[in-house]
Write an enzyme that holds these catalytic residues in place. Structure first.
Site, PDB file in Angstrom:
ATOM      1  N   ILE A   1       0.814  -1.212   0.000  1.00  0.00           N
ATOM      2  CA  ILE A   1       0.000   0.000   0.000  1.00  0.00           C
ATOM      3  C   ILE A   1       0.854   1.271   0.000  1.00  0.00           C
ATOM      4  O   ILE A   1       1.971   1.277   0.531  1.00  0.00           O
ATOM      5  CB  ILE A   1      -0.982  -0.016   1.200  1.00  0.00           C
ATOM      6  CG1 ILE A   1      -2.011   1.124   1.115  1.00  0.00           C
ATOM      7  CG2 ILE A   1      -0.237  -0.043   2.518  1.00  0.00           C
ATOM      8  CD1 ILE A   1      -3.179   0.991   2.088  1.00  0.00           C
ATOM      9  N   CYS A   2       0.329   2.310  -0.612  1.00  0.00           N
ATOM     10  CA  CYS A   2       0.856   3.675  -0.554  1.00  0.00           C
ATOM     11  C   CYS A   2       2.233   3.793  -1.214  1.00  0.00           C
ATOM     12  O   CYS A   2       2.358   3.651  -2.409  1.00  0.00           O
ATOM     13  CB  CYS A   2       0.855   4.163   0.891  1.00  0.00           C
ATOM     14  SG  CYS A   2       0.932   5.950   1.093  1.00  0.00           S
ATOM     15  N   HIS A   3       3.278   4.071  -0.436  1.00  0.00           N
ATOM     16  CA  HIS A   3       4.637   4.222  -0.968  1.00  0.00           C
ATOM     17  C   HIS A   3       5.417   2.905  -1.021  1.00  0.00           C
ATOM     18  O   HIS A   3       6.511   2.857  -1.569  1.00  0.00           O
ATOM     19  CB  HIS A   3       5.432   5.238  -0.141  1.00  0.00           C
ATOM     20  CG  HIS A   3       5.032   6.659  -0.394  1.00  0.00           C
ATOM     21  ND1 HIS A   3       3.942   7.240   0.220  1.00  0.00           N
ATOM     22  CD2 HIS A   3       5.567   7.612  -1.191  1.00  0.00           C
ATOM     23  CE1 HIS A   3       3.834   8.494  -0.177  1.00  0.00           C
ATOM     24  NE2 HIS A   3       4.796   8.746  -1.040  1.00  0.00           N
TER      25      HIS A   3
ATOM     26  N   TRP B   1       0.419   5.281  -4.025  1.00  0.00           N
ATOM     27  CA  TRP B   1       0.332   6.724  -3.853  1.00  0.00           C
ATOM     28  C   TRP B   1       0.648   7.322  -5.232  1.00  0.00           C
ATOM     29  O   TRP B   1       1.552   6.853  -5.929  1.00  0.00           O
ATOM     30  CB  TRP B   1       1.316   7.180  -2.787  1.00  0.00           C
ATOM     31  CG  TRP B   1       1.191   8.625  -2.470  1.00  0.00           C
ATOM     32  CD1 TRP B   1       2.064   9.620  -2.828  1.00  0.00           C
ATOM     33  CD2 TRP B   1       0.139   9.265  -1.749  1.00  0.00           C
ATOM     34  NE1 TRP B   1       1.608  10.831  -2.373  1.00  0.00           N
ATOM     35  CE2 TRP B   1       0.413  10.643  -1.701  1.00  0.00           C
ATOM     36  CE3 TRP B   1      -1.030   8.805  -1.148  1.00  0.00           C
ATOM     37  CZ2 TRP B   1      -0.412  11.567  -1.082  1.00  0.00           C
ATOM     38  CZ3 TRP B   1      -1.852   9.722  -0.526  1.00  0.00           C
ATOM     39  CH2 TRP B   1      -1.541  11.097  -0.495  1.00  0.00           C
TER      40      TRP B   1
ATOM     41  N   SER C   1      -2.996  -0.878  -2.919  1.00  0.00           N
ATOM     42  CA  SER C   1      -3.905   0.240  -2.646  1.00  0.00           C
ATOM     43  C   SER C   1      -3.104   1.523  -2.554  1.00  0.00           C
ATOM     44  O   SER C   1      -1.872   1.506  -2.436  1.00  0.00           O
ATOM     45  CB  SER C   1      -4.691   0.019  -1.359  1.00  0.00           C
ATOM     46  OG  SER C   1      -5.748  -0.887  -1.563  1.00  0.00           O
TER      47      SER C   1
END
Length: 183
Positions: free
Chosen positions: A113-115, A134, A162
């Site tokens: 997820i994200c970074h 991200w 995500s």
């Protein structure tokens, strides 16, 4: 509350020593526990890791095992929480990148997820895959041969991705669904 049972599974949560987005660690961790699984905190060093609520220091968490001391066979799934410093630090750890490369290659569920997709880019496992992150990582993912999309959750084979903490309900649901399908 958990929609899927993952009873009897062990899920690795791989983080660096600092800069972990706390919600992206604790949200999936609790979802795994509620579904009957056992989460294990892996890091690049022993001791404690520092989580953040975006840019503000949050809680610390005790490391269960160092990534050098484990193998892919020890786990049924892998979660890479985000946080810009966390993703950046993990991608510079040869042992973390190697573990992630082997884990994704094993076909076992891997949720990122994200970074944290920076680690996937470094491990050279996004080529031909569809994923999200991200938004600032989209060029890195495309340059590494992946297809970046702006969706709350993307499942591509054994890979769940995500964008951010707001996507955690969908991220957790898809992580648990993949782990529950294990042989």
């Amino acid at each position: 509350m958990a929609e899927q049972s993952v009873s009897g599974t062990t899920i690795a949560f791989l983080v660096s020593t600092e800069g972990i987005e706390q919600a992206e660690l604790t949200g999936p961790w609790e979802a795994v526990k509620e579904a009957g699984g056992t989460p294990v905190l892996l890091s690049t060093e022993t001791g404690e890791v520092q989580a953040f609520n975006h840019l503000d220091k949050a809680d610390t968490f005790a490391v269960d095992k160092v990534v050098d001391e484990v193998s892919v066979e020890d786990f049924d799934g892998l979660v890479l929480p985000g946080g810009a410093p966390n993703g950046d630090l993990l991608r510079t750890s040869e042992s973390a990148v190697s573990f992630v490369r082997d884990f994704v290659g094993s076909g076992k569920p891997t949720a990122v997820i994200c970074h944290a997709p920076w680690v996937l880019v470094e491990a050279d496992v996004v080529r031909g895959r569809r994923l999200t992150s991200w938004p600032s990582l989209q060029t890195d993912i495309r340059n590494a041969g992946g297809t970046w999309v702006d969706e709350e959750v993307v499942v591509d084979g054994n890979l769940v991705t995500s964008r951010q903490p707001d996507d955690l309900p969908a991220f957790n649901r898809e992580l648990l669904a993949l782990v529950a399908q294990r042989p």
